[in-house]
Design an enzyme around this catalytic site. Structure first.
Site, PDB file in Angstrom:
ATOM      1  CD  GLU A  52     -47.067  -6.017 -29.601  1.00 34.57           C
ATOM      2  OE1 GLU A  52     -45.952  -5.665 -29.153  1.00 34.57           O
ATOM      3  OE2 GLU A  52     -47.863  -5.215 -30.125  1.00 34.57           O
ATOM      4  CD  GLU A  99     -50.374  -3.182 -27.652  1.00 34.41           C
ATOM      5  OE1 GLU A  99     -49.576  -2.554 -28.396  1.00 34.41           O
ATOM      6  OE2 GLU A  99     -50.003  -3.938 -26.748  1.00 34.41           O
TER       7      GLU A  99
END
Length: 309
Positions: A83, A291
């Site tokens: 991320e 995720e």
């Protein structure tokens, strides 16, 4: 490697991860290692101002090479950076994540530039010097929400939704998965926002573009929710990554189920739309969802509501 060099290599840490990797393999669990999940050594923030400084490209590669050397005989799935949007925007823009820098108009773009170069360098190091049997794979993991046009009959809203998608996912994915450079819609938008000075969006050299393009073996992706997006250029004169987009985002709080987080609404069709968008824009790469999920407020194992999510 507290100071970013192997002079401070922590042998206790190495021993721990060796035991963990070996235990996973004994349990027939394939280890996947993330090299960076927002935990920059404080020394590198203090000495170089963190990811806004391109000195971190080599330092990250040095660290990655140590990990490949130490664990690469058993680990065949790697993620360079998890991320990077959170690092760039929340770490150096809004300041809501470490290192807490509030410079919304410039530092996020500088940090992203460094992060992309660092990812690419580590990718090449792995395949050139460590993946000798060619069984290993390495990529980056991006995060993204689906951006749904608030009014699909309004061309401005449709463009706004695509702009928001490119500013979040395409910011990183387009250089890596398409042509080594930022999305055209992003470059055009940043030209509009530059005023009398130069664009705050950095540029890659032709050599850098060639080096970055194609540095992926899969598309690592984290997804949680969706926003409705409309065109909104009002009150966007202050330079920031958010204002640069000329969009307004909001949730359909009436129709979308909520969760235990104020920013997470349950919109399962948004994930499918986003996966199709990735397929269309990035030549149908294999996607590994690293995720996904929802929090709740009832603290109960009776969580049938997750079926809808």
């Amino acid at each position: 490697m507290a100071d970013g060099t192997n002079m401070t290599l922590n042998q206790d840490g190495v021993d721990y991860y060796n035991r963990l990797i070996d235990a996973l393999l004994r349990g027939n669990i394939t280890p996947m290692v993330t090299l960076y999940h927002w935990d920059l050594p404080q020394d590198l923030q203090d000495k170089y101002d963190g990811w806004v400084n391109e000195s971190l490209v080599k330092l990250f590669d040095d660290y990655a090479r140590e990990c490949f050397r130490l664990f690469g005989d058993r680990v065949k799935l790697w993620i360079t950076i998890n991320e990077p949007w959170v690092v760039s925007w929340k770490g150096y823009g809004s300041g809501t994540s470490a290192p807490g820098i509030k410079d919304p108009g410039r530092s996020p773009y500088l940090a992203t530039h460094t992060l992309i170069k660092a990812h690419a360098r580590a990718y090449h190091s792995y395949h050139d010097d460590f993946n000798h049997d060619k069984t290993g794979k390495i990529s980056i993991t991006l995060n993204g929400d689906w951006k749904e046009a608030a009014n699909k009959s309004n061309p401005q809203d449709v463009l706004a939704a695509e702009t928001a998608q490119q500013f979040m996912v395409g910011w990183f994915a387009h250089p890596i998965y398409v042509n080594g450079d930022y999305p055209q819609v992003m470059k055009v938008q940043m030209e509009k926002k530059k005023g009398s000075g130069e664009s705050r969006l950095p540029t890659f050299t032709n050599e850098e573009k060639l080096n970055i393009k194609g540095t992926h073996d899969f598309f690592g992706f984290n997804h949680y929710t969706t926003q409705l997006v409309r065109h909104n250029s009002t009150g966007r004169s202050v330079s920031s990554w958010e204002n640069d987009q000329d969009v307004g985002e909001y949730y359909n709080t009436k129709d979308w189920p909520s969760s235990g987080a104020t920013w997470l609404y349950v919109v399962p069709w948004g994930f499918r739309n986003l996966l199709n968008w990735i397929k269309t824009n990035y030549n149908n790469p294999p996607v590994l969802v690293t995720e996904n999920g929802m929090s709740d407020r009832n603290s109960s194992l009776q969580d049938d509501h997750r079926i809808y999510y």
